[in-house]
Design an enzyme around this catalytic site. Structure first.
Site, PDB file in Angstrom:
ATOM      1  CG  ASP A 211      -0.254  -0.563   2.839  1.00 14.27           C
ATOM      2  OD1 ASP A 211       0.802  -0.614   2.584  1.00 14.27           O
ATOM      3  OD2 ASP A 211      -1.226  -0.909   3.468  1.00 14.27           O
TER       4      ASP A 211
ATOM      5  CG  ASN B 201      -9.108  -2.565  12.222  1.00 13.51           C
ATOM      6  OD1 ASN B 201      -8.022  -3.076  11.720  1.00 13.51           O
ATOM      7  ND2 ASN B 201      -9.800  -1.301  11.661  1.00 13.51           N
TER       8      ASN B 201
ATOM      9  CG  HIS C  20      -5.906  -2.902   9.085  1.00  6.99           C
ATOM     10  ND1 HIS C  20      -6.108  -1.396   9.645  1.00  6.99           N
ATOM     11  CD2 HIS C  20      -4.706  -2.952   9.079  1.00  6.99           C
ATOM     12  CE1 HIS C  20      -4.748  -1.236   9.948  1.00  6.99           C
ATOM     13  NE2 HIS C  20      -3.958  -2.050   9.762  1.00  6.99           N
TER      14      HIS C  20
ATOM     15  CD  GLU D  49      -8.589   0.150   8.024  1.00  9.46           C
ATOM     16  OE1 GLU D  49      -9.203  -0.855   9.144  1.00  9.46           O
ATOM     17  OE2 GLU D  49      -7.679   0.706   8.012  1.00  9.46           O
TER      18      GLU D  49
HETATM   19  C1  F6R Z   1       1.630  -1.853   6.272  1.00 17.93           C
HETATM   20  C2  F6R Z   1       0.126  -2.359   6.277  1.00 17.93           C
HETATM   21  C3  F6R Z   1      -0.626  -2.374   7.603  1.00 17.93           C
HETATM   22  C4  F6R Z   1       0.217  -2.875   8.890  1.00 17.93           C
HETATM   23  C5  F6R Z   1      -0.793  -3.026  10.173  1.00 17.93           C
HETATM   24  C6  F6R Z   1       0.095  -3.415  11.432  1.00 17.93           C
HETATM   25  O1  F6R Z   1       2.027  -1.818   4.942  1.00 17.93           O
HETATM   26  O2  F6R Z   1      -0.194  -2.645   5.389  1.00 17.93           O
HETATM   27  O3  F6R Z   1      -1.824  -3.228   7.495  1.00 17.93           O
HETATM   28  O4  F6R Z   1       0.888  -4.117   8.526  1.00 17.93           O
HETATM   29  O5  F6R Z   1      -1.409  -1.776  10.294  1.00 17.93           O
HETATM   30  O6  F6R Z   1       0.989  -2.451  11.576  1.00 17.93           O
HETATM   31  P1  F6R Z   1       1.885  -2.567  12.817  1.00 17.93           P
HETATM   32  O7  F6R Z   1       3.052  -3.435  12.101  1.00 17.93           O
HETATM   33  O8  F6R Z   1       2.411  -1.048  12.728  1.00 17.93           O
HETATM   34  O9  F6R Z   1       1.433  -2.787  13.944  1.00 17.93           O
END
Ligand code: F6R
Length: 241
Positions: free
Chosen positions: A67, A136, A138, A143
């Site tokens: 992303d 959550n 995702h 989401e």
């Molecule tokens: C990052 C991404 C997000 C993260 C997720 C967990 O490219 O796509 O889905 O993997 O938000 O984030 P952290 O690792 O910071 O807890």
């Protein structure tokens, strides 16, 4: 689904790096799907060490990231391109021309998404997709929703995400309101998926996503339907399993 319990964040990162190293050794011209965030930084650090010690060669590897924020340039230190450059790409011998992140500066969302789907297709698909897990449930910027998204799409960030990001920007106008993300189908098409997750705060969602019902309300739950998923969770994240 194979669940590996690690002692702590450091061990989780070393095991994940073993996994990715094995992929690169077995198929030097593999396509890696990569993630940003706090979960993979330790893994990237381990991969850099292995490159520096001469044990790992990234010269034929291609990477596609999950992303990118819409509107941010690669030079913006909040962009995911900047994150990947500083946390991995600048420190290993990967050919930057073969590192792909959705084009945050493409204002035409339909074009940006179609172009990125074509990039993934032209690479021949993803051999190994690394994922973090959102609080959550995702994955990427997918989401909780009423349906699973397919290919790359443009997502409206939630007010809480926009608010949480505001501290990194000098004004509210600069805070990205949208992002481009690989869809669930693109992620599910990867041959192998590796999820890394750590910390007590994620224990509840780990249990829900990987042992609960499969639902777009918990996007990561769809991974239960993939034939080759490994989850590496540290002791705290795995504490409710
Ligand atoms: C990052 C991404 C997000 C993260 C997720 C967990 O490219 O796509 O889905 O993997 O938000 O984030 P952290 O690792 O910071 O807890």
């Amino acid at each position: 689904m194979n669940i590996i319990k690690a002692e702590d964040y450091q061990q989780m990162s070393r095991i994940a790096a073993n996994f990715i190293s094995a992929q690169i050794v077995l198929k030097p011209d593999c396509v890696l799907g990569l993630a940003t965030g706090s979960s993979p930084t330790g893994t990237y650090g381990e991969l850099i060490k292995r490159y520096q010690s001469g044990d790992l060669d990234f010269s034929k590897v291609t990477s596609v990231n999950l992303d990118e924020y819409k509107g941010l340039s690669p030079e913006n230190d909040q962009s995911y391109r900047y994150f990947m450059d500083t946390n991995l790409f600048n420190h290993v011998n990967i050919d930057k021309n073969r590192t792909y992140v959705p084009d945050g500066l493409e204002p035409d969302a339909a074009k940006a998404c179609a172009d990125y789907d074509a990039v993934i297709e032209n690479c021949g698909g993803i051999d190994l997709q690394l994922l973090g897990l959102g609080n959550n449930g995702h994955i990427g910027f997918n989401e909780p929703a009423d349906a699973f998204a397919k290919g790359t799409y443009c997502v409206d960030l939630t007010p809480s995400t926009i608010e949480a990001n505001a501290r990194f920007f000098s004004s509210m106008d600069e805070v990205p309101k949208q992002a481009y993300t690989m869809g669930i189908q693109s992620i599910m098409k990867a041959k192998k998926i590796l999820v890394i997750v750590s910390g007590k705060a994620k224990a509840g969602i780990v249990k829900e996503a990987f042992t609960g019902s499969v639902t777009p309300k918990v996007p990561a739950s769809v991974l239960q339907l993939h034939p080759d998923v490994t989850v590496i969770a540290d002791k705290e994240a795995a504490s409710l399993l």
